[in-house]
Design a protein around this motif. Structure first.
Motif, PDB file in Angstrom:
ATOM      1  N   MET A   1       0.804  -1.220   0.000  1.00  0.00           N
ATOM      2  CA  MET A   1       0.000   0.000   0.000  1.00  0.00           C
ATOM      3  C   MET A   1       0.834   1.265   0.000  1.00  0.00           C
ATOM      4  SD  MET A   1      -3.149  -0.949   2.514  1.00  0.00           S
ATOM      5  CE  MET A   1      -4.215  -2.336   2.147  1.00  0.00           C
ATOM      6  N   PHE A   2       2.154   1.158   0.021  1.00  0.00           N
ATOM      7  CA  PHE A   2       2.984   2.362  -0.065  1.00  0.00           C
ATOM      8  C   PHE A   2       4.265   2.050  -0.818  1.00  0.00           C
ATOM      9  CE2 PHE A   2       3.399   0.378   4.126  1.00  0.00           C
ATOM     10  CZ  PHE A   2       4.754   0.095   4.178  1.00  0.00           C
ATOM     11  N   GLU A   3       4.950   3.111  -1.227  1.00  0.00           N
ATOM     12  CA  GLU A   3       6.157   2.959  -2.027  1.00  0.00           C
ATOM     13  C   GLU A   3       7.292   2.408  -1.165  1.00  0.00           C
ATOM     14  OE1 GLU A   3       6.410   3.428  -5.257  1.00  0.00           O
ATOM     15  OE2 GLU A   3       4.288   3.972  -5.360  1.00  0.00           O
ATOM     16  N   VAL A   4       8.014   1.428  -1.703  1.00  0.00           N
ATOM     17  CA  VAL A   4       9.098   0.809  -0.952  1.00  0.00           C
ATOM     18  C   VAL A   4      10.374   0.771  -1.785  1.00  0.00           C
ATOM     19  CG1 VAL A   4       7.565  -0.618   0.447  1.00  0.00           C
ATOM     20  CG2 VAL A   4       8.413  -1.510  -1.710  1.00  0.00           C
ATOM     21  N   ASN A   5      11.478   0.669  -1.079  1.00  0.00           N
ATOM     22  CA  ASN A   5      12.794   0.557  -1.696  1.00  0.00           C
ATOM     23  C   ASN A   5      13.102  -0.928  -1.902  1.00  0.00           C
ATOM     24  OD1 ASN A   5      15.570   0.363  -2.169  1.00  0.00           O
ATOM     25  ND2 ASN A   5      16.004   2.206  -0.977  1.00  0.00           N
ATOM     26  N   LEU A   6      13.375  -1.326  -3.151  1.00  0.00           N
ATOM     27  CA  LEU A   6      13.602  -2.739  -3.464  1.00  0.00           C
ATOM     28  C   LEU A   6      14.794  -3.297  -2.694  1.00  0.00           C
ATOM     29  CD1 LEU A   6      12.872  -5.252  -5.075  1.00  0.00           C
ATOM     30  CD2 LEU A   6      14.295  -4.387  -6.949  1.00  0.00           C
ATOM     31  N   PHE A   7      15.859  -2.521  -2.577  1.00  0.00           N
ATOM     32  CA  PHE A   7      17.035  -2.967  -1.820  1.00  0.00           C
ATOM     33  C   PHE A   7      16.665  -3.277  -0.371  1.00  0.00           C
ATOM     34  CE2 PHE A   7      20.282  -1.529   1.226  1.00  0.00           C
ATOM     35  CZ  PHE A   7      21.272  -2.481   0.981  1.00  0.00           C
ATOM     36  N   ALA A   8      15.831  -2.403   0.209  1.00  0.00           N
ATOM     37  CA  ALA A   8      15.424  -2.614   1.602  1.00  0.00           C
ATOM     38  C   ALA A   8      14.575  -3.871   1.744  1.00  0.00           C
ATOM     39  CB  ALA A   8      14.657  -1.393   2.101  1.00  0.00           C
ATOM     40  N   VAL A   9      13.709  -4.137   0.771  1.00  0.00           N
ATOM     41  CA  VAL A   9      12.898  -5.361   0.800  1.00  0.00           C
ATOM     42  C   VAL A   9      13.793  -6.596   0.802  1.00  0.00           C
ATOM     43  CG1 VAL A   9      11.229  -6.747  -0.478  1.00  0.00           C
ATOM     44  CG2 VAL A   9      10.906  -4.282  -0.287  1.00  0.00           C
ATOM     45  N   ILE A  10      14.823  -6.566  -0.057  1.00  0.00           N
ATOM     46  CA  ILE A  10      15.762  -7.697  -0.122  1.00  0.00           C
ATOM     47  C   ILE A  10      16.468  -7.875   1.222  1.00  0.00           C
ATOM     48  CG2 ILE A  10      17.872  -8.544  -1.225  1.00  0.00           C
ATOM     49  CD1 ILE A  10      16.934  -7.136  -3.780  1.00  0.00           C
ATOM     50  N   MET A  11      16.875  -6.773   1.844  1.00  0.00           N
ATOM     51  CA  MET A  11      17.567  -6.845   3.134  1.00  0.00           C
ATOM     52  C   MET A  11      16.655  -7.445   4.210  1.00  0.00           C
ATOM     53  SD  MET A  11      20.701  -5.809   2.959  1.00  0.00           S
ATOM     54  CE  MET A  11      21.111  -5.358   4.634  1.00  0.00           C
ATOM     55  N   ILE A  12      15.378  -7.052   4.207  1.00  0.00           N
ATOM     56  CA  ILE A  12      14.453  -7.567   5.219  1.00  0.00           C
ATOM     57  C   ILE A  12      14.260  -9.071   5.064  1.00  0.00           C
ATOM     58  CG2 ILE A  12      12.026  -7.569   5.914  1.00  0.00           C
ATOM     59  CD1 ILE A  12      12.020  -4.570   5.530  1.00  0.00           C
ATOM     60  N   PHE A  13      14.049  -9.525   3.838  1.00  0.00           N
ATOM     61  CA  PHE A  13      13.822 -10.957   3.637  1.00  0.00           C
ATOM     62  C   PHE A  13      15.108 -11.758   3.859  1.00  0.00           C
ATOM     63  CE2 PHE A  13       9.957  -9.468   1.604  1.00  0.00           C
ATOM     64  CZ  PHE A  13       9.049 -10.414   2.047  1.00  0.00           C
TER      65      PHE A  13
END
Length: 442
Positions: A288-300
């Motif tokens: 539902m909001f804009e996210v940083n792809l790099f940050a998504v990879i770091m979280i997973f």
């Protein structure tokens, strides 16, 4: 006579509610209807959904106007643009009103304020400060967003203002210069049409005023209006909650740790179910909001390392890397230029706090694993070693004995006869048979 009385009573019972209802409908139709929506929090997808429903309800009920009561520090870009689109397409006049006294319509709130066909502010309120911001790696404070984002939002807010007869240059400065103006300045510059202390006073002032709406001139009829507030329904409340990035990441961490705890303690079910539900809600919120792809990879990546630490303990090596990855991912994940710098700083502190909680959880988990590895095996071949019991029936050569409140099949090593009621000691266990020996009662 009884039949006539019964018919009269039935007629009265049926007629009175109908006549009362008709009378109420006539009263409601005789007075103009004003619907209101309170926007006193962060602008989220739940906010956009409620405004969309509010516009539809105002059209269906032939309301005189829909009033948005603003007191917001900003919010999500996509949600704000969706709100502006719904306001522009409305067939009912929209009044945007910054209230109560001391309220603000900052960042995304200034976009919504300018999207109204009539704009008003209470004394002592402010608007503006819509310069897009972002968190930059290596920087302590928030930074101005890239030029592309600034140019887009500046052009868009100018278009919104000019469409509704507002000064486009002032609106553009909200974005390019982070301009903030008071209610008095807004009135002088043409950003606000009126300054009124409360909604009743505002409706009294605009009664009889002519406005340009949908390419034609209409006269506002707001005197003695019936005012109704549109409250959020359950779906909108849930959407508003989980589309808030801070809540989303709390749900994300609850989901991760719930699953980790469940993996380490199978059979409890509660952590696994709670973790799975939280994780699904978090993933829904992330969309539902804009996210940083790099940050998504770091979280997973961090989630994977934490799960790996739980399944194959490395005494903190994988776990520490997982906590660090998750914290870095959370810090740089939201790309929402219309939230305030203060909100982004609070978000960063929240990420660090989650990292601290995760580290504490990891230490507790590792300490428990160390103690567990030092604890001798309790279940298995040595479970009943040297435990005392009593024969429940003759051992000839096998029979039932009671040990620690449980019934087990047992026999002696020599397979000798042991009468029922004899006290025994367990020497060893062969699969499901206990090897015992008789002992003195004392």
């Amino acid at each position: 006579m009884k039949r006539i009385i019964s018919i009269i009573l039935v007629a009265v019972i049926i007629f009175v509610p109908i006549s009362t209802s008709n009378s109420s409908d006539m009263d409601a139709k005789g007075s103009p209807l004003i619907l209101t929506i309170d926007l006193d929090d962060m602008i989220t997808a739940g906010t956009a959904a409620r405004i969309e429903r509010g516009v539809q309800e105002a059209e269906e009920r032939d309301a005189t106007a829909l009033v948005l009561l603003l007191d917001t520090p900003g919010g999500l870009v996509d949600s704000t643009l969706k709100i502006i689109s719904d306001l522009s397409a409305s067939n009912v006049p929209i009044i945007t009103y910054v209230t109560p006294q001391g309220a603000i319509a900052a960042s995304a709130g200034s976009f919504i304020l300018l999207g109204g066909h009539i704009t008003a502010m209470s004394p002592g309120t402010t608007t503006g400060a819509a310069m897009p911001v972002t968190i930059t790696p290596g920087e302590e404070e928030t930074q101005t967003a890239d030029d592309k984002t600034i140019l887009f939002l500046a052009g868009h807010i100018r278009s919104i203002a000019e469409t509704n007869g507002r000064p486009g240059d002032i609106a553009e400065r909200f974005v390019t210069e982070n301009l903030t103006i008071s209610s008095l300045e807004a009135l002088e510059l043409g950003v606000a049409d009126y300054i009124e202390p409360n909604l009743v006073s505002l409706l009294g002032t605009i009664h009889g005023q002519e406005i340009q709406f949908q390419g034609k001139t209409i006269m506002m009829d707001t005197e003695d209006a019936v005012i109704e507030s549109i409250e959020p329904d359950l779906t909108e409340k849930i959407t508003h909650l989980i589309s808030n990035p801070q809540i989303t990441f709390i749900l994300l961490m609850v989901g991760v740790y719930g699953i980790i705890f469940g993996v380490n303690n199978p059979g409890t079910f509660v952590p696994e179910v709670l973790g799975a539900i939280s994780l699904i809600l978090a993933l829904f919120g992330l969309g539902m909001f804009e996210v940083n792809l790099f940050a998504v990879i770091m979280i997973f990546l961090g989630m994977g390392l934490l799960v790996a630490e739980a399944l194959t303990p490395t005494y903190g090596v994988l776990g520490t890397g997982g906590v660090v990855s998750v914290v870095l991912g959370i810090i740089y994940l939201p790309v929402e230029p219309l939230v305030t710098s203060r909100w982004l700083i609070q978000f960063r502190l929240m990420a660090i706090g989650i990292g601290a909680v995760g580290s504490i959880f990891l230490v507790i988990l590792l300490a428990g694993l160390v103690r567990l590895r030092k604890t001798p095996v309790y279940m298995g071949e040595n479970e009943f070693l040297n435990e005392l019991g009593i024969t429940m029936e003759n051992l000839d050569p096998q029979g039932l004995v009671r040990v620690k409140g449980e019934l087990w099949k047992a026999q002696t090593r020599s397979e000798s006869f042991v009468p029922a009621g004899t006290h025994i000691r367990v020497l060893e266990r062969h699969q499901m048979v206990l090897i015992v020996e008789p002992v003195d009662k004392e």
